[in-house]
Structures are given as structure tokens and as C-alpha cells.
Design an enzyme around this catalytic site. Sequence first.
Site, short mmCIF file in Angstrom:
data_model
loop_
_atom_site.label_atom_id
_atom_site.label_comp_id
_atom_site.label_asym_id
_atom_site.label_seq_id
_atom_site.Cartn_x
_atom_site.Cartn_y
_atom_site.Cartn_z
N HIS A 194 26.68 38.41 49.60
CA HIS A 194 28.12 37.60 49.78
C HIS A 194 28.22 38.02 51.20
O HIS A 194 28.67 38.83 51.37
CB HIS A 194 28.65 37.44 49.25
CG HIS A 194 30.26 36.75 49.22
ND1 HIS A 194 31.18 37.04 49.89
CD2 HIS A 194 30.02 35.66 48.46
CE1 HIS A 194 31.97 35.76 49.58
NE2 HIS A 194 31.69 35.21 48.70
N GLU A 252 31.46 39.27 52.83
CA GLU A 252 32.48 39.50 52.46
C GLU A 252 32.29 41.01 51.79
O GLU A 252 32.42 41.97 52.55
CB GLU A 252 33.67 39.32 50.91
CG GLU A 252 34.53 39.91 51.24
CD GLU A 252 35.91 39.26 49.65
OE1 GLU A 252 35.51 40.39 48.78
OE2 GLU A 252 35.32 37.90 49.14
N THR A 279 36.53 40.00 46.36
CA THR A 279 38.18 39.72 46.07
C THR A 279 37.39 38.27 44.76
O THR A 279 38.60 38.17 44.35
CB THR A 279 38.42 38.66 47.38
OG1 THR A 279 37.98 38.05 48.20
CG2 THR A 279 39.36 40.16 47.95
#
Length: 668
Positions: free
Chosen positions: A128, A130, A165
Amino acid sequence: MTDIIRAKHAGFCFGVRSAIDKTEETLKSEEYKGKKVYTFGPLIHNKGVTDELEEKGARILKDLSDTEPGDVVIIRSHGEGETFYKEAEDRKLEVVDATCPFVLKIHRLVRQARDEGYRVVVVGDRNHPEVQGINGWCDNQAIIINSPEEAESLEEDHLFIVAQTTIRLELLEEILSIFDKKNKDFKVNNTICHATRERQESCRETAEICDAMIIVGSRDSSNTRKLMEIAEKTCENCYFVENIEDLPLKDLLKYNKIGLAAGASTPERIIKEVISSMSEFITENQEDNLMHALMEEIEKSLRLPRTGEIVTGEVIQVSDREVVVNLGCKKDGIITRDELTLEGDQKLTDLFKEGDEIQAKVIKTDNGDGNILLSKKKLEVNEHWDEINAALEDRSFVNVKVVKEVNGGVIASYKEVFGFIPLSQLSDRFVESAAEFVGKVLPVRVTRVDQKKGKAVFSHKAFLVEEKQAKVAEIWEGLNVGDVVEGTVMRFTDYGAFVDIGGLDGLLHISEISWGKLKHPQEVLSIGEKIQVKILAMNTEKGKISLGLKQNQPEPWTIIDEKYQVGQIISGKVVQIKDYGAFVELEPGLDGLVHISEIAHKRVTNIADELTVGQEVEAKILEIDKDKKRISLSIKETLDNPVVEDVVPADDEEFEAADVAEEEVSEE
């Protein structure tokens, strides 16, 4: 009518909305007019949105080498690593930072942790963007784990843990639990975005009350896929749609309540289009179904109820012997006095009057006089079902009686309702045979109900677990640091022993067992032994208790004057041999040094020729130095001197070496 229920939190999160707003403002800004504008990677995981932004002038950039000085690069909400900013500066690019504030916080945390010497662990998907950006703020040295199995195999320690997150809170908690069990040294920051938690929780709550769930969003979106996982755990009928073309409209006609949740990268426009398409299609088809329903109502009035069917009707006549009921068909229903429950001197006229609505069960479709015979008594079993359903709803416990053993478990009865208890739910321990439970009354939790099929599933294990948790919580409430309690030694490890203190396990570290030195706890303890231990520390968050045993006895040096004096002859065990002398244990935690010159009246060159470790000896106390915690002993002072020989005194270097050794021992 079909209800469409939208989850309370669905669609764009703050970070995504902010990134899109910044991008649109940049495209409109006079400051950047005439300049090439890029987003570094897709701004969000939604092709429809990125296509619209590209039409407005925001092209997707894969590599900074494809830019020219003065170009504008927008950092998406996922964020980028530290080297990105340095490279952009070197290439003289103008950077618009649309990184989500929650992600920026993680960047600061891992950079500080790196500087403080921690090994950074990121719980999340290593592919990912992030997570890749977070890794870029700790020199790309982070350990990235995304499963309990990866956590189990982690060998590193002194960890600093953050989370992607958008991951599920349950995954983070499971991994932290594994680290606790492995006694890892770690600090953790729960960096799961509160908006993500709210979105996931509202998705779960909506799925619990709906017959079907629609999850709207891109299949490339991590957080949207997680919403689908959450919905599928609760709702049997879940559909993943990216736009209105994916809607299974015909399937949706089967459901009375349809829930909708959407990922953080799903535009409000798409959500409204999906809801509107469902509403229009369902409304059109339900109008057609209304006519069919009216026809069925007519057919129902002509159809006679079957034996065993539960019917509802209106009381049209009450006498002392029976109640006559209009069932809406060509025959009336009759409830005789015997099929009603009366208390004391009650009469039927006391309970019913004309116009009352009444429910009953069909016993016979013809009682011989052209009427349908009904029973109110046999309907009371439905009330028992209501109680079962209520227990399922409010998670309360009911008492059931185990009737018989069957394959895989037992059958148990709650009044007139029969249910199944699987073998795995009979106890919180392994059950080899269910026969021992037959005839017993057990408190259970209702876990599943299918009233139409007359089935219910119970769990006695759920009651035992909750009872145990309540007992553990009560024990925690009654304990305080400094308390001395009785415990039972349960198991050993190389670093200590685990002691049961009334339902809780506490760790008795090897250093807290004895004032002396131990190689293994079993030198002084045995499994099942009852001991008095002192509570040294309590960590309620981690559920850990640290215990001490040696604290129940005074530290030997604090009472040495009461037990030992210069000139006293003592018995002890040789515990260590050095070139310059031998250490003798007077008692655990109290050793004295017999210098090589004090072992025998003759000259000793090799102490091992005179003494062995573990040997019991008698020695005389020559000196006690409480400040330096030293005891000087002499074995030869306890021995007769058969022959007077020339004694070669130990040189100064030997005494100095002995002094240094004693200091090292006292420091240990």
C-alpha cells in the site's frame, strides 16, 4: 416496502476530501497557471475521480524523472517518504502537499522512533502506498507485518509500533496480544484513523440489521475491501459495486432491508446514484407486486388454514364454554374452555369480549360442526420462542436442561423449545464425551434462532467465559501493589516461574525468587507448591502482574549483625573457585571469600586440589565490611596445624587481585 439504510459514516474521509480540494484549487490557481500539474500516483483509489481530474489538467505522474523544473507535483493523501521531498527540491519542482494529517503524524512518530534507536514496526499492507511512504521516514528499515503469523515469527525486540490508518482494529489488537505473550519490549501508537474506525463500525452496525449489504467503492481501495470483509462477517448477502452498472437489481427485490456502506475514496455522487437506481427499480417492481399481494389476499380468504398453523382472528362471540373467532375465511374458529389457560374461578367472559383480536393454533380443520378447532394453550410455546429471541437480542442467559446426547453435542430444552449445544460449546475445557452433561441444568447464551424451522443453538461455554472474566476483573480490583498473597507454582521458564494467585497468573522472575543466585527456578521451587508472594507491579492494560518471593525475607546484609560476628565459625558451601581464592555461601545472597592463603596451613598453588564446587566446609569469619559488603573467611583457622612450616606470604598483587574480585562480586 423495502428500506434502504445508508451507514452513518460512508464516503469521502477528511484526508481524501482535503486532497481533492487542494488539487482542484491548484488547477484553478493563478499562481500555477500555465504550469504542468501532476499528482504523484493516482490521487485516490477511484478511477472515475482520477479520470475527471485528468480532464481538468491533473495528470498522473509515476516517476519524478519525467518532470521538468517548475512543474507542480501534488502529493496524495497517502503521503510519500523523506527522500521524495529531497529529490523534488533537487529537481526544482513546486510541491503541493495533500498528505492526510493523520498520515503526517505517523511520519513524525516513526522518524522520532528511528532517531531514538527503536526498530519501527508498521502493521499494514506492504504494497500500500501509505505504508511505503511511512517506511520512507525511517530509512526504509521498518518491519512490515500484516498477519498474526508474521507477528509470531518476528524475532526483533525494542519495537515501536504504528498502524496503517485503514486497517481493522481487530488485526492490530491480535498482533499486540502476540507481542505481549512473547514478552516483547515495545511501544505502540494506535494510528488507525478515527474516521476509518467510525466507517468500519457503522458498516458493521448497518450489516447487523439488514438482509443485504451494498459496499460501494473501488476494488483497488484497501479500506473499501475491509468494509466488505466486515459486512460479510455479519450479513449473508453482500455485494461489492463500483458503480450503478454493477448493481444486482433483481437480487435486491428479495430483501426487506438493504444497507449501504462506502469506502473513503467513494465520491458522494456515486453513492447517490447507487441509492437512486436501487430506489427506482425497487419501487417500480413493488407496485407490480402490490397487485399480486391483493390477489393472494383474496385467495387467502378462500383458503382454509392447515392443522398446526397459527392464525389471528377477531372474537365474535364469547360464552362460558367457548370463544368463537372470525378467521377471515369461510369457516369460523372455535376455542373451547379446555384449550385456554384459566386461573382460579376465571370465566371466558372475564378474559375476552367481542372485537378482541386473538391468536391461536389450529388443532383440527373441522370439528364436526363445520368449524375450525383452535387452541390457545398450544400457542404458548410461541411465547417461549419470544423469550428465546429476547435472550438472543439482549445477550442474556437462560437456563436449559440437557435432554440427550446426539452426534456432535447435546439437545437441551428451554420450556417447550428445544435447542442444540455443540460439543465445543458445552464447556471452556476439552469435552471428550457429552454424556456427563445429560440431565443437568445449564445456564446458556442463545447464539442462533430459526423459529420457522424450530431450531435454536445455545452455548454454555459463553456463560463460563463471561463468569471467568468477571471473576478475573474482581480479583484485579482486590489486588494492590505491596500485597502478600498465596499462590500456586504452575509452570517454569528459564527466566522465572508463573504463579496462580487465585485465578490470575503472575510472573515470579528468577531474580525475585531468592537473595542468592539461581540457574533455574526449579532449584528452590516445585510445580504445585504453595508459596507466599508479594505483588511488585501491576499493569492492567496488558494484564500482567510481577511477583516477588525473596521480599518476604529480609535482605541478608540488613541483618548481618544479628547472625554473624568476627571470629564465628560458620558452615557453608563452596559456590565458586578462582585463582586467588574460593567463595563460600553462608546463606542465599551472602557469600564470603576464603583467600588462597587461608585455605590450608601449607602453601596452596591450585585451589582445585583442595576444594570442589558444592563442597560443604567450615570457616572462621576474619572480617565483615558492611560498607563494601565483603566477608573474609579462613578455613585453615578451623584446622589443626600439624607441622610448623615456613609460610610464604601472599604478595601484594595477590591481595589486590582478591580485593578487586570481591568488589566485582559485591557489585553483582
